[in-house]
Enzyme design. Structure first.
Site, PDB file in Angstrom:
ATOM      1  N   LYS A   1       9.774  42.639 -31.024  1.00 17.54           N
ATOM      2  CA  LYS A   1       9.802  43.309 -31.582  1.00 17.54           C
ATOM      3  C   LYS A   1      10.084  42.430 -33.111  1.00 17.54           C
ATOM      4  O   LYS A   1       9.821  43.422 -33.964  1.00 17.54           O
ATOM      5  CB  LYS A   1      10.969  44.139 -31.381  1.00 17.54           C
ATOM      6  CG  LYS A   1      10.688  45.728 -30.807  1.00 17.54           C
ATOM      7  CD  LYS A   1      11.828  45.989 -29.800  1.00 17.54           C
ATOM      8  CE  LYS A   1      11.731  46.825 -28.947  1.00 17.54           C
ATOM      9  NZ  LYS A   1      12.635  47.879 -28.068  1.00 17.54           N
TER      10      LYS A   1
ATOM     11  N   LYS B   1      -8.197  50.899 -24.986  1.00 12.11           N
ATOM     12  CA  LYS B   1      -7.126  51.018 -24.214  1.00 12.11           C
ATOM     13  C   LYS B   1      -6.479  52.453 -25.669  1.00 12.11           C
ATOM     14  O   LYS B   1      -6.504  52.177 -26.731  1.00 12.11           O
ATOM     15  CB  LYS B   1      -5.768  50.254 -24.394  1.00 12.11           C
ATOM     16  CG  LYS B   1      -4.306  51.050 -23.472  1.00 12.11           C
ATOM     17  CD  LYS B   1      -3.297  49.861 -23.595  1.00 12.11           C
ATOM     18  CE  LYS B   1      -2.322  50.830 -23.447  1.00 12.11           C
ATOM     19  NZ  LYS B   1      -0.938  51.258 -24.542  1.00 12.11           N
TER      20      LYS B   1
ATOM     21  N   LYS C   1      -1.445  55.446 -29.515  1.00 10.50           N
ATOM     22  CA  LYS C   1      -1.176  56.305 -31.052  1.00 10.50           C
ATOM     23  C   LYS C   1      -1.757  55.207 -32.052  1.00 10.50           C
ATOM     24  O   LYS C   1      -2.184  55.696 -33.092  1.00 10.50           O
ATOM     25  CB  LYS C   1      -0.444  56.521 -30.632  1.00 10.50           C
ATOM     26  CG  LYS C   1       1.106  56.174 -30.647  1.00 10.50           C
ATOM     27  CD  LYS C   1       2.708  56.938 -30.882  1.00 10.50           C
ATOM     28  CE  LYS C   1       4.129  55.724 -30.818  1.00 10.50           C
ATOM     29  NZ  LYS C   1       4.462  55.204 -29.788  1.00 10.50           N
TER      30      LYS C   1
HETATM   31  P1  ADP Z   1       1.067  54.001 -27.220  1.00 10.89           P
HETATM   32  O1  ADP Z   1       0.362  52.830 -26.852  1.00 10.89           O
HETATM   33  O2  ADP Z   1       0.595  55.013 -27.340  1.00 10.89           O
HETATM   34  O3  ADP Z   1       1.850  53.696 -28.056  1.00 10.89           O
HETATM   35  P2  ADP Z   1       3.631  54.006 -25.326  1.00 10.89           P
HETATM   36  O4  ADP Z   1       3.539  52.302 -25.776  1.00 10.89           O
HETATM   37  O5  ADP Z   1       4.462  55.026 -26.366  1.00 10.89           O
HETATM   38  O6  ADP Z   1       2.123  54.486 -26.211  1.00 10.89           O
HETATM   39  O7  ADP Z   1       3.590  53.956 -24.121  1.00 10.89           O
HETATM   40  C1  ADP Z   1       4.097  55.010 -22.817  1.00 10.89           C
HETATM   41  C2  ADP Z   1       4.417  54.662 -21.997  1.00 10.89           C
HETATM   42  O8  ADP Z   1       2.421  55.142 -21.762  1.00 10.89           O
HETATM   43  C3  ADP Z   1       4.748  53.754 -20.299  1.00 10.89           C
HETATM   44  O9  ADP Z   1       5.389  53.282 -19.772  1.00 10.89           O
HETATM   45  C4  ADP Z   1       2.708  52.951 -21.055  1.00 10.89           C
HETATM   46  O10 ADP Z   1       2.907  52.546 -20.091  1.00 10.89           O
HETATM   47  C5  ADP Z   1       2.327  54.420 -20.341  1.00 10.89           C
HETATM   48  N1  ADP Z   1       0.407  54.297 -21.666  1.00 10.89           N
HETATM   49  C6  ADP Z   1       0.481  54.570 -22.551  1.00 10.89           C
HETATM   50  N2  ADP Z   1      -0.993  53.970 -22.951  1.00 10.89           N
HETATM   51  C7  ADP Z   1      -1.711  53.578 -21.257  1.00 10.89           C
HETATM   52  C8  ADP Z   1      -2.707  54.281 -21.070  1.00 10.89           C
HETATM   53  N3  ADP Z   1      -4.016  54.138 -22.121  1.00 10.89           N
HETATM   54  N4  ADP Z   1      -3.209  54.309 -20.098  1.00 10.89           N
HETATM   55  C9  ADP Z   1      -2.041  54.202 -19.301  1.00 10.89           C
HETATM   56  N5  ADP Z   1      -0.820  54.162 -20.033  1.00 10.89           N
HETATM   57  C10 ADP Z   1      -0.216  54.041 -20.816  1.00 10.89           C
END
Ligand code: ADP
Ligand code: TRP
Length: 314
Positions: A115, A194, A197
């Site tokens: 972070k 992947k 967001k």
């Molecule tokens: P982002 O990558 O959109 O910012 P986050 O990091 O907030 O998503 O992820 C929140 C949860 O969702 C985590 O536990 C993560 O493992 C799961 N997650 C996010 N994106 C994926 C993905 N593309 N495939 C599988 N799990 C995901």
């Protein structure tokens, strides 16, 4: 009958508008297991304060996370859903842990280093974040903590804090185990990377039919073969390969048809959740949190009383 279920807790921070990657990677795996445990779902608003200074957004995020979990089907009768800031025992036990672990130990935390490397202010809250998380868990006598891989070290830190406490005082607190939710692995986004967001390649979990359609139509299909790989990869989350085989055979090479079928299948999954989410008022969220607060405090007060006695306070 005595309750022989193991105890489970996980903590949630708002991650904005959810996408189907979050659903298949995190929410669905939680849905699949939480009823087998005596479960707690905690909204970590004090943890969010380490990086968020907009009071209205902090408040709104709490409601949104609860709404998201209720909308995907979490039954508030089967799990204690509560807000971290509704229970001051978390603050107190976090302080006790802070007095047991060392600065060099906290300096090793990946999430802190990551972070700060991303430009977040290295405030003391961010630094001691893992000890608040340790308190979240230890207060409820938790056996298992379902989390994503990125949180593994925080559970190791929890064990370290609990171990130090148990060695310094009486053997009072339980050492939890992490349960890594692997779900379906990595859900790909509309561009094949992947889904995230931060990449703008998502299919929104509570999207309208138009939003789902727009996202699906933007799926990159530059492959040459009969099967558009990026479409199939998402379709596979919704139906078995046996179900998909005849469909992909019938519409061989016609990517537009296959995308339309994917839109329908996504709509079948998403529409009920979207409608449920719209029906969950602030009042419903508040009543769920009020019930959760009471149950959470009941449990944690037993632990904090024992801790106070052990350390010589009151
Ligand atoms: P982002 O990558 O959109 O910012 P986050 O990091 O907030 O998503 O992820 C929140 C949860 O969702 C985590 O536990 C993560 O493992 C799961 N997650 C996010 N994106 C994926 C993905 N593309 N495939 C599988 N799990 C995901
Ligand atoms: N740190 C976790 C995350 O960012 C959230 C969290 C706070 C948590 N307290 C917890 C997770 C206790 C599991 C257990 O995702």
């Amino acid at each position: 009958m005595t309750n022989t279920k193991k105890r489970l807790l996980t903590g949630l921070q708002s991650s904005g508008t959810l996408h189907i990657g979050n659903y298949f990677g995190a929410l669905k795996p939680f849905l699949d297991i939480y009823q087998d445990y005596d479960s707690y779902l905690m909204v970590a608003d004090y943890h969010s304060l380490t990086s968020l200074r907009d009071p209205e957004e902090l408040r709104k995020n709490v409601y949104n996370v609860v709404r998201d979990y209720l909308a995907v089907g979490v039954d508030p009768e089967q799990v204690v859903i509560f807000r971290q800031s509704d229970n001051q025992d978390h603050m107190e036990l976090a302080w006790v842990f802070n007095c047991l672990v060392t600065v060099p130990f906290l300096m090793q935390a990946h999430s802190y280093k990551d972070k700060v490397a991303k430009g977040l202010e290295p405030n003391a809250g961010l630094f001691t974040y893992p000890m608040l998380q340790a308190a979240d868990i230890a207060l409820y006598d938790i056996d298992v903590v379902p989390v994503g891989e990125d949180q593994r070290q925080h559970i190791e830190y929890t064990r370290e804090a609990v171990g130090k406490f148990n060695r310094a005082y009486n053997d009072l607190l339980r050492e939890p185990e992490e349960m890594i939710l692997s779900g379906v692995g990595v859900v790909p986004g509309t561009d094949g990377q992947k889904m995230s967001k931060s990449y703008g390649n998502t299919i929104p979990l509570f999207g309208t039919r138009e939003e789902i359609k727009k996202a699906v139509m933007s799926i990159v299909t530059d492959s040459e073969g009969d099967i558009p790989e990026n479409v199939y990869a998402i379709h596979k989350l919704l139906r078995t390969e046996e179900e998909l085989a005849p469909i992909y055979n019938e519409h061989k090479g016609r990517y537009g048809d296959l995308k339309n079928i994917l839109v329908e299948d996504l709509e079948t999954l998403i529409a009920p959740m979207r409608e449920k989410r719209e029906s969950i008022s602030d009042e419903i969220v508040e009543s769920v949190l009020a019930a959760g607060k009471k149950k959470a405090q009941e449990k944690s007060s037993e632990t904090i009383d024992k801790v106070r006695k052990a350390i010589g306070i009151r």
